[in-house]
Design a protein around this motif. Sequence first.
Motif, mmCIF file in Angstrom:
data_model
loop_
_atom_site.group_PDB
_atom_site.id
_atom_site.type_symbol
_atom_site.label_atom_id
_atom_site.label_comp_id
_atom_site.label_asym_id
_atom_site.label_seq_id
_atom_site.Cartn_x
_atom_site.Cartn_y
_atom_site.Cartn_z
ATOM 1 N N GLU A 20 -23.933 -48.156 -13.250
ATOM 2 C CA GLU A 20 -23.414 -49.400 -13.807
ATOM 3 C C GLU A 20 -22.394 -49.127 -14.906
ATOM 4 O O GLU A 20 -22.462 -48.102 -15.596
ATOM 5 C CB GLU A 20 -24.551 -50.231 -14.408
ATOM 6 N N ARG A 126 -23.038 -54.401 -4.322
ATOM 7 C CA ARG A 126 -22.425 -54.423 -5.649
ATOM 8 C C ARG A 126 -22.906 -55.687 -6.355
ATOM 9 O O ARG A 126 -22.986 -56.762 -5.754
ATOM 10 C CB ARG A 126 -20.910 -54.444 -5.525
ATOM 11 N N VAL A 128 -21.949 -57.961 -9.787
ATOM 12 C CA VAL A 128 -21.049 -58.216 -10.907
ATOM 13 C C VAL A 128 -21.630 -59.376 -11.692
ATOM 14 O O VAL A 128 -21.996 -60.408 -11.111
ATOM 15 C CB VAL A 128 -19.619 -58.567 -10.419
ATOM 16 N N ARG A 141 -16.055 -60.088 -17.670
ATOM 17 C CA ARG A 141 -17.015 -59.215 -16.988
ATOM 18 C C ARG A 141 -17.977 -58.637 -18.010
ATOM 19 O O ARG A 141 -17.570 -58.125 -19.043
ATOM 20 C CB ARG A 141 -16.270 -58.108 -16.260
ATOM 21 N N GLU A 144 -20.957 -54.361 -14.086
ATOM 22 C CA GLU A 144 -20.729 -54.135 -12.664
ATOM 23 C C GLU A 144 -21.518 -52.901 -12.265
ATOM 24 O O GLU A 144 -21.520 -51.900 -12.981
ATOM 25 C CB GLU A 144 -19.247 -53.910 -12.365
#
Length: 153
Positions: A20, A126, A128, A141, A144
């Motif tokens: 991550e 994935r 996010v 963000r 992720e």
Amino acid sequence: MDVLEGNVLDALAGEWLGEETIATTRWGQGGPATGHVSARLDLGGKALVLDYRETRDGKLALQAHAVFMGGQEPGEYALYWFDSYGFAPAQPATGHWDGKRLVFLRSSQRGQTRHIYEWVSDGVYRLVLESSFDGGVNWERVMEGEYRRVEDA
């Protein structure tokens, strides 16, 4: 399992390990982390119970417990998220499956958080996380990660 042909909750069940990238936010310093996800189906396949642990610099940094529920209509989902930062939901986050991504939107006094689960390939997804503090006008963000299945449920 081809997620497009099956139940998205089935696809998330199992043991997952991921690398991550955590962004620096108002809640703490950013940097690399490792995420471990353990998820199992419950309630006849209508619910997915997920436990998450994030480690940073060899130390436990964040824990979360989540319950995903299938909705009344195909492609509708709900997410109940609890974490060691103290987040307890007043109501579930609403979500939808668009054929490739499972997207949830959580709201609280801390703002909004969008969870985007996207399948990269068989056995890899994935995640996010993005936050908004202005009602969804701007998103930043937060995290992720890319997770690989290490064991089936």
